[in-house]
Write an enzyme that holds these catalytic residues in place. Structure first.
Site, PDB file in Angstrom:
ATOM      1  N   TYR A  64      45.883  43.552  56.499  1.00 17.17           N
ATOM      2  CA  TYR A  64      46.426  42.308  55.938  1.00 17.17           C
ATOM      3  C   TYR A  64      46.691  42.486  54.436  1.00 17.17           C
ATOM      4  O   TYR A  64      47.769  42.133  53.931  1.00 17.17           O
ATOM      5  CB  TYR A  64      45.422  41.169  56.182  1.00 17.17           C
ATOM      6  CG  TYR A  64      45.869  39.813  55.677  1.00 17.17           C
ATOM      7  CD1 TYR A  64      46.802  39.051  56.382  1.00 17.17           C
ATOM      8  CD2 TYR A  64      45.336  39.271  54.503  1.00 17.17           C
ATOM      9  CE1 TYR A  64      47.205  37.797  55.917  1.00 17.17           C
ATOM     10  CE2 TYR A  64      45.724  38.023  54.046  1.00 17.17           C
ATOM     11  CZ  TYR A  64      46.654  37.287  54.749  1.00 17.17           C
ATOM     12  OH  TYR A  64      47.040  36.049  54.294  1.00 17.17           O
ATOM     13  N   LYS A  98      50.324  42.280  52.498  1.00 16.55           N
ATOM     14  CA  LYS A  98      50.580  41.303  51.429  1.00 16.55           C
ATOM     15  C   LYS A  98      50.880  41.996  50.096  1.00 16.55           C
ATOM     16  O   LYS A  98      51.682  41.495  49.304  1.00 16.55           O
ATOM     17  CB  LYS A  98      49.396  40.342  51.299  1.00 16.55           C
ATOM     18  CG  LYS A  98      49.215  39.431  52.525  1.00 16.55           C
ATOM     19  CD  LYS A  98      50.456  38.596  52.806  1.00 16.55           C
ATOM     20  CE  LYS A  98      50.230  37.533  53.858  1.00 16.55           C
ATOM     21  NZ  LYS A  98      51.446  36.751  54.145  1.00 16.55           N
TER      22      LYS A  98
HETATM   23  P1  NAP Z   1      48.591  29.335  60.211  1.00 18.08           P
HETATM   24  O1  NAP Z   1      48.124  27.947  60.046  1.00 18.08           O
HETATM   25  O2  NAP Z   1      47.878  30.269  61.109  1.00 18.08           O
HETATM   26  O3  NAP Z   1      50.159  29.296  60.599  1.00 18.08           O
HETATM   27  C1  NAP Z   1      50.839  30.475  60.776  1.00 18.08           C
HETATM   28  C2  NAP Z   1      52.296  30.151  61.035  1.00 18.08           C
HETATM   29  O4  NAP Z   1      53.002  31.404  61.129  1.00 18.08           O
HETATM   30  C3  NAP Z   1      52.493  29.405  62.328  1.00 18.08           C
HETATM   31  O5  NAP Z   1      53.477  28.412  62.133  1.00 18.08           O
HETATM   32  C4  NAP Z   1      53.009  30.497  63.279  1.00 18.08           C
HETATM   33  O6  NAP Z   1      53.944  30.014  64.231  1.00 18.08           O
HETATM   34  C5  NAP Z   1      53.756  31.385  62.312  1.00 18.08           C
HETATM   35  N1  NAP Z   1      53.947  32.745  62.822  1.00 18.08           N
HETATM   36  C6  NAP Z   1      53.033  33.734  62.957  1.00 18.08           C
HETATM   37  N2  NAP Z   1      53.612  34.836  63.457  1.00 18.08           N
HETATM   38  C7  NAP Z   1      54.923  34.526  63.632  1.00 18.08           C
HETATM   39  C8  NAP Z   1      56.034  35.234  64.119  1.00 18.08           C
HETATM   40  N3  NAP Z   1      55.922  36.514  64.534  1.00 18.08           N
HETATM   41  N4  NAP Z   1      57.242  34.620  64.167  1.00 18.08           N
HETATM   42  C9  NAP Z   1      57.368  33.331  63.739  1.00 18.08           C
HETATM   43  N5  NAP Z   1      56.348  32.607  63.272  1.00 18.08           N
HETATM   44  C10 NAP Z   1      55.138  33.199  63.224  1.00 18.08           C
HETATM   45  O7  NAP Z   1      48.595  30.091  58.793  1.00 18.08           O
HETATM   46  P2  NAP Z   1      48.744  29.545  57.293  1.00 18.08           P
HETATM   47  O8  NAP Z   1      47.401  29.517  56.704  1.00 18.08           O
HETATM   48  O9  NAP Z   1      49.601  28.346  57.253  1.00 18.08           O
HETATM   49  O10 NAP Z   1      49.490  30.803  56.653  1.00 18.08           O
HETATM   50  C11 NAP Z   1      50.855  30.769  56.276  1.00 18.08           C
HETATM   51  C12 NAP Z   1      51.102  31.948  55.351  1.00 18.08           C
HETATM   52  O11 NAP Z   1      50.230  31.861  54.217  1.00 18.08           O
HETATM   53  C13 NAP Z   1      50.807  33.303  55.995  1.00 18.08           C
HETATM   54  O12 NAP Z   1      51.741  34.255  55.553  1.00 18.08           O
HETATM   55  C14 NAP Z   1      49.437  33.649  55.441  1.00 18.08           C
HETATM   56  O13 NAP Z   1      49.186  35.029  55.433  1.00 18.08           O
HETATM   57  C15 NAP Z   1      49.533  33.067  54.053  1.00 18.08           C
HETATM   58  N6  NAP Z   1      48.235  32.808  53.423  1.00 18.08           N
HETATM   59  C16 NAP Z   1      47.362  31.926  53.977  1.00 18.08           C
HETATM   60  C17 NAP Z   1      46.126  31.727  53.330  1.00 18.08           C
HETATM   61  C18 NAP Z   1      45.092  30.785  53.874  1.00 18.08           C
HETATM   62  O14 NAP Z   1      43.961  30.792  53.347  1.00 18.08           O
HETATM   63  N7  NAP Z   1      45.386  29.971  54.874  1.00 18.08           N
HETATM   64  C19 NAP Z   1      45.830  32.424  52.155  1.00 18.08           C
HETATM   65  C20 NAP Z   1      46.773  33.295  51.634  1.00 18.08           C
HETATM   66  C21 NAP Z   1      47.969  33.480  52.277  1.00 18.08           C
HETATM   67  P3  NAP Z   1      53.637  29.800  65.822  1.00 18.08           P
HETATM   68  O15 NAP Z   1      52.307  29.145  65.928  1.00 18.08           O
HETATM   69  O16 NAP Z   1      54.785  28.929  66.242  1.00 18.08           O
HETATM   70  O17 NAP Z   1      53.693  31.153  66.465  1.00 18.08           O
END
Ligand code: NAP
Length: 243
Positions: free
Chosen positions: A151, A155
Site C-alpha cells: 500500500y 501511494k
Molecule cells: P473505502 O471507504 O473503502 O472506499 C473505497 C472506494 O474505492 C469504494 O467506493 C470502492 O468502490 C472504490 N474502489 C476500490 N477498488 C476499486 C476499483 N478497482 N474500481 C473502482 N472503484 C474501486 O475507502 P476510503 O477510505 O474512502 O478511501 C478512498 C481513498 O482514500 C483510497 O485511495 C484510500 O487509499 C485513500 N486513503 C484513505 C485513508 C483512510 O484512512 N480512510 C487514508 C489515506 C488514504 P466499490 O465499493 O464500488 O467497489
C-alpha cells in the site's frame, strides 16, 4: 458547468467528494465497481436536490474497463474537466506473507488505476487547454507503513506520478496535485480496534481523526480556480501527523 469524474465514489471519501462537487455546481460522474446500490442511492439523493450526477461502473484496475468508461463519458459530454483518482484498497499483512496477487492487486487498484484514468482523460484536457487532476495518496506513502508495504509503495507511486505529470502538463493549462490523507473514518479503517484508533488519534497533533469531508474539501480546493498556481504538490490532510 464543469464535468468531474471521481473514481471509487460509491462510499467513503469518494462519495463525500462527489456530494461536495455536486453541491458546488459541478456535473459529477460517480464511478463505482462493486457497490452499485450505494452509488445509485448517492446519485438519487443528488439528483433529488436538483444536482447533476450520473453513475458509471468500471473496475479502474482494468485498462479495458477504464477505456469503456471514458468512451461512455466522452459520448455523453465530450470529456471531463476534472479527474479525481480516489479509488483504492488497503490490506494489512506482513511483507514476507504478501503473495504475487496481493502485490499486483494493490498496485493495480491504487496506482495503475490512476495511470489508466489520467491517460484517457488528458487528450481532452490538452485539446481544451484546461484540466485539473487530483490524486488521492496517503500519509503512508510519505512515511511508510509497517505491514502495509505494498500500500505504501503504491501511494508513494501516486506522489511520484503526480509530480512528474505536473511537470509534463503544466504548459497545457493542466494542474496535477495530490492530497495525502491521514487516518480517516471510513470502511477502510473500520477494521481498526478502538485501541488502535485511540493510539493513532493520540499520535496526531490535533488529537483528532479525519473525516471524509476534511479530504473532500481539500480536493475541491485543488480542483478549483483558487488553486490555479498550485501544481505538482502533495497536500497533507492529516492533522499534522506528517510535517
Ligand atoms: P473505502 O471507504 O473503502 O472506499 C473505497 C472506494 O474505492 C469504494 O467506493 C470502492 O468502490 C472504490 N474502489 C476500490 N477498488 C476499486 C476499483 N478497482 N474500481 C473502482 N472503484 C474501486 O475507502 P476510503 O477510505 O474512502 O478511501 C478512498 C481513498 O482514500 C483510497 O485511495 C484510500 O487509499 C485513500 N486513503 C484513505 C485513508 C483512510 O484512512 N480512510 C487514508 C489515506 C488514504 P466499490 O465499493 O464500488 O467497489
Amino acid at each position: 458547468m464543469k464535468n468531474v469524474l471521481i473514481t471509487g465514489a460509491s462510499r467513503g471519501i469518494g462519495a463525500e467528494t462527489a456530494r461536495l462537487f455536486a453541491q458546488n455546481g459541478y456535473s459529477v460522474f460517480i464511478n463505482f465497481n462493486k457497490s452499485q446500490q450505494q452509488a445509485e442511492t448517492l446519485r438519487a439523493s443528488l439528483v433529488g436536490c436538483g444536482y447533476q450526477a450520473e453513475i458509471i461502473r468500471a473496475d479502474v484496475s482494468s485498462s479495458s474497463d477504464v477505456g469503456k468508461m471514458f468512451d461512455r463519458i466522452e459520448s455523453s459530454c465530450g470529456g471531463i474537466d476534472i479527474l479525481v483518482n480516489n479509488a483504492g484498497i488497503a490490506q494489512t499483512k506482513l511483507f514476507t506473507d504478501l503473495s504475487d496477487d496481493d502485490w499486483q492487486q494493490m498496485i493495480a487498484s491504487n496506482l495503475s488505476s490512476a495511470f489508466y484514468c489520467c491517460r484517457r482523460a488528458l487528450p481532452h484536457m490538452i485539446r481544451q487547454h484546461y484540466g485539473r487532476i487530483v490524486n488521492v495518496a496517503s500519509m503512508w506513502g510519505q512515511l511508510g507503513g509497517s505491514c502495509e508495504v505494498h500500500y505504501s509503495a503504491a501511494k508513494a507511486g501516486i506522489i511520484g506520478l503526480t509530480k512528474a505529470l505536473a511537470m509534463e502538463e503544466g504548459l497545457s493549462g493542466i494542474t496535477v496535485n495530490c492530497v495525502s490523507p491521514g487516518v480517516i473514518r471510513t470502511d477502510m479503517t473500520s477494521h481498526l480496534s478502538d485501541e488502535d484508533l485511540n493510539a493513532l488519534k493520540n499520535e496526531t497533533p490535533t488529537g483528532t481523526l479525519g473525516t471524509p469531508y476534511d479530504v473532500a474539501r481539500s480536493i475541491l480546493f485543488l480542483a478549483g480556480e483558487d488553486s490555479s498556481f498550485i501544481n505538482g504538490q502533495t497536500l497533507g490532510v492529516n492533522g499534522g501527523f506528517v510535517v
